[in-house]
Design an enzyme around this catalytic site. Sequence first.
Site, PDB file in Angstrom:
ATOM      1  N   GLN A 201       1.220  -1.356  -0.072  1.00 51.70           N
ATOM      2  CA  GLN A 201      -0.005  -0.189  -0.132  1.00 51.70           C
ATOM      3  C   GLN A 201       0.635   1.144  -0.160  1.00 51.70           C
ATOM      4  OE1 GLN A 201      -3.807  -1.159   0.140  1.00 51.70           O
ATOM      5  NE2 GLN A 201      -2.384  -2.755  -0.852  1.00 51.70           N
ATOM      6  N   ARG A 221      -4.128   3.478   4.216  1.00 57.98           N
ATOM      7  CA  ARG A 221      -3.930   4.263   3.408  1.00 57.98           C
ATOM      8  C   ARG A 221      -4.220   3.791   1.894  1.00 57.98           C
ATOM      9  NH1 ARG A 221       1.056   6.125   3.300  1.00 57.98           N
ATOM     10  NH2 ARG A 221       0.911   5.218   5.287  1.00 57.98           N
ATOM     11  N   ALA A 242     -11.520   1.229   4.486  1.00 58.53           N
ATOM     12  CA  ALA A 242     -11.056   0.794   3.792  1.00 58.53           C
ATOM     13  C   ALA A 242      -9.831   1.628   2.979  1.00 58.53           C
ATOM     14  CB  ALA A 242     -11.254  -0.418   3.430  1.00 58.53           C
ATOM     15  N   HIS A 243      -8.818   1.205   1.925  1.00 59.43           N
ATOM     16  CA  HIS A 243      -8.364   2.297   1.012  1.00 59.43           C
ATOM     17  C   HIS A 243      -8.539   2.300  -0.360  1.00 59.43           C
ATOM     18  CE1 HIS A 243      -7.169  -2.296  -0.407  1.00 59.43           C
ATOM     19  NE2 HIS A 243      -8.501  -1.757  -0.865  1.00 59.43           N
ATOM     20  N   ASN A 244      -8.455   3.453  -0.916  1.00 60.32           N
ATOM     21  CA  ASN A 244      -9.413   4.462  -1.677  1.00 60.32           C
ATOM     22  C   ASN A 244     -10.178   4.850  -2.051  1.00 60.32           C
ATOM     23  OD1 ASN A 244      -6.528   1.897  -2.999  1.00 60.32           O
ATOM     24  ND2 ASN A 244      -6.202   4.373  -4.308  1.00 60.32           N
TER      25      ASN A 244
END
Length: 355
Positions: A201, A221, A242-244
């Site tokens: 990540q 991240r 969560a990511h994004n």
Amino acid sequence: MKLSAKQIAGILNGKVEGDEQVAVDNFSKIEEGKPGTLTFLANLKYTHYIYETKASIALVNDDLTLEKALPKTLTLIRVKDAYRALAVLLDLVEQAKPKKTGIESPVFISSSASFSQEEIYIGAFSYIGENVKLGKNVAVYPQSYIGDNVEIGDNTIIYAGVKLYAGCKIGQRCIIHAGAVIGSDGFGFVKEGESYQKIQQLGNVVIEDDVEIGANTTIDRAVMESTLIRRGVKLDNLIQIAHNVEIGENTGIAAQVGISGSTKVGKNCMIAGQVGLGGHITIGDNTNIGAQAGIISNIESGRNIMGSPAIDVKNFFRSSIIFAKLPDLYRSHNQLEKEIGTLKKEINKEKSEEI
């Protein structure tokens, strides 16, 4: 801080009904009111308490109609919105509290970190990494970790035990409560046979201005680029982002919500507790999602939804009524089947006798 009814009405642009000189120095709930305190009535289901509260001052809405006499010890202040007026007073009290300043010991502060010595608070046992940039009037409470290359804007508060991973950016006037983790790795793995290969990540988390993040909330991240929390967002405790993911401006999210990777939530949304959002979906602006809803597909702007899978709120409540009746409907169905079976046997018997 001790204020008279007249002073409070002046601050709130309200109208006093009763003793203008009565003074208070604390707050109380209307059902537990005490002499010398201020209470409020914003929810009409608590109206009956106004006739028996022992509080000295009560904030009420302009349009409140009284059905009987109030206690002689109670003074009213009528305002446009009692709850909003209370928020103004609470903020006034909070601003009057003495603020911590200076750098406590022991702490670790990298020589490459930049901040103003006169306008900073860094609590004991905190870690400030390389190339960290802290704005004016930033407060970092004890046992916090500020990773390398983190940037924190003016007037932001980082409460005890917060962890900001490397490269994250926090805007101005933000509040991040104790135990929150910002910038931990997103949950990214590729299955290889019976094992998993980690997907590194490499992105960060960007939190814009005027955001508040509750205790023990986690924001991962991005794999690449940034997980985005837009201006004015309010996050409760114990939320997983969560990511994004991208959360739009002025959206409010209650506790125990989980938002899967790459989902985009629009602006001015309200998401109630324990909602689960699937990954790679879009929630439109001005959407309201009821508690414990499960969202697995895109939602258009302006909808009010609930349930799992989520449907329109009106249809959910209609379905709930039917659901509650299912045991009775099942028994009725079985009884009807038995009766139909009996009728068929009788008909077949009559036909056989005719032959």
